[in-house]
Design an enzyme around this catalytic site. Structure first.
Site, PDB file in Angstrom:
ATOM      1  N   GLU A   1      -8.799  -1.142  -2.334  1.00  0.00           N
ATOM      2  CA  GLU A   1      -9.072   0.298  -2.442  1.00  0.00           C
ATOM      3  C   GLU A   1     -10.424   0.665  -1.832  1.00  0.00           C
ATOM      4  OE1 GLU A   1      -6.599   2.034  -3.146  1.00  0.00           O
ATOM      5  OE2 GLU A   1      -5.369   0.491  -4.058  1.00  0.00           O
TER       6      GLU A   1
ATOM      7  N   CYS B   1       0.857  -1.184   0.000  1.00  0.00           N
ATOM      8  CA  CYS B   1       0.000   0.000   0.000  1.00  0.00           C
ATOM      9  C   CYS B   1       0.893   1.234   0.000  1.00  0.00           C
ATOM     10  CB  CYS B   1      -0.873  -0.017   1.254  1.00  0.00           C
ATOM     11  SG  CYS B   1      -1.995   1.379   1.364  1.00  0.00           S
ATOM     12  N   LEU B   2       0.531   2.224  -0.825  1.00  0.00           N
ATOM     13  CA  LEU B   2       1.355   3.439  -0.890  1.00  0.00           C
ATOM     14  C   LEU B   2       1.348   4.183   0.447  1.00  0.00           C
ATOM     15  CD1 LEU B   2       0.382   4.719  -4.453  1.00  0.00           C
ATOM     16  CD2 LEU B   2       2.477   3.542  -3.753  1.00  0.00           C
TER      17      LEU B   2
HETATM   18 NI    NI Z   1      -3.626   0.925  -0.144  1.00  0.00          NI
END
Ligand code: NI
Length: 171
Positions: free
Chosen positions: A137, A94-95
């Site tokens: 998301e 995950c960013l």
């Molecule tokens: Ni994420």
């Protein structure tokens, strides 16, 4: 277009439930384009609006393979209306949780209803990477992160490391 700053856990905005988008207008399309540019720059395959500090039910993704042409997609007010009993496991990242990865088990297929960037109603039956990415998301829109699927021991270890790194950067 602009590259937006990406929030890193444990930012409280990442744990907040996002509100439905009320109008798919030029402002929203500008946000979609900025989010796509931010995602490609990171680089990542998916980005939800809360990750850039906008608490709206909106996400973008592109799960095209390296040898395929880019396939940017935007999902406004996405809703999972069906999920398979069959499960699949992917190693997720995950960013907002940089440099940490873990295997997460989710339904292998999902049907998602959403509005596209023109405000048109759409439905997609997703499987494989698209199904996993959509669920990851959509979780962001409900304030849920992939580390919430891990044991609290593992989750807290990751959060402690992230906190230490963020403090060091801003110190
Ligand atoms: Ni994420």
């Amino acid at each position: 277009m602009a590259i937006l700053p990406i929030l890193v856990a444990p930012d409280p905005r990442l744990k907040t439930k996002a509100k439905p988008v009320e109008a798919v207008d030029e402002d929203l399309r500008r946000l979609i384009d900025d989010m796509l540019e931010t995602m490609y720059d990171a680089p990542g395959i998916g980005l939800a609006a809360p990750q850039v500090g906008v608490l709206l039910r909106l996400l973008v993704l592109d799960v095209a393979g390296k040898d395929e042409p880019p396939a940017p997609m935007a999902f406004v007010n996405p809703e999972i209306v069906w999920e398979s009993e069959e499960m699949s496991v992917y190693e997720e990242g995950c960013l907002s949780i940089p440099s940490h990865y873990a295997e997460v088990e989710r339904p292998a297929q999902v049907k998602v209803r959403y509005l596209d960037r023109d405000g048109q109603k759409q439905e997609v039956l997703a499987d494989g990477l698209l199904a996993t990415c959509l669920q990851h998301e959509i979780d962001h829109l409900d304030g849920k992160l992939f580390i919430d699927y891990l044991s609290s021991l593992k989750r807290n270890m990751i959060l402690r490391k992230l906190k230490k790194e963020t403090t060091r950067e801003t110190a």
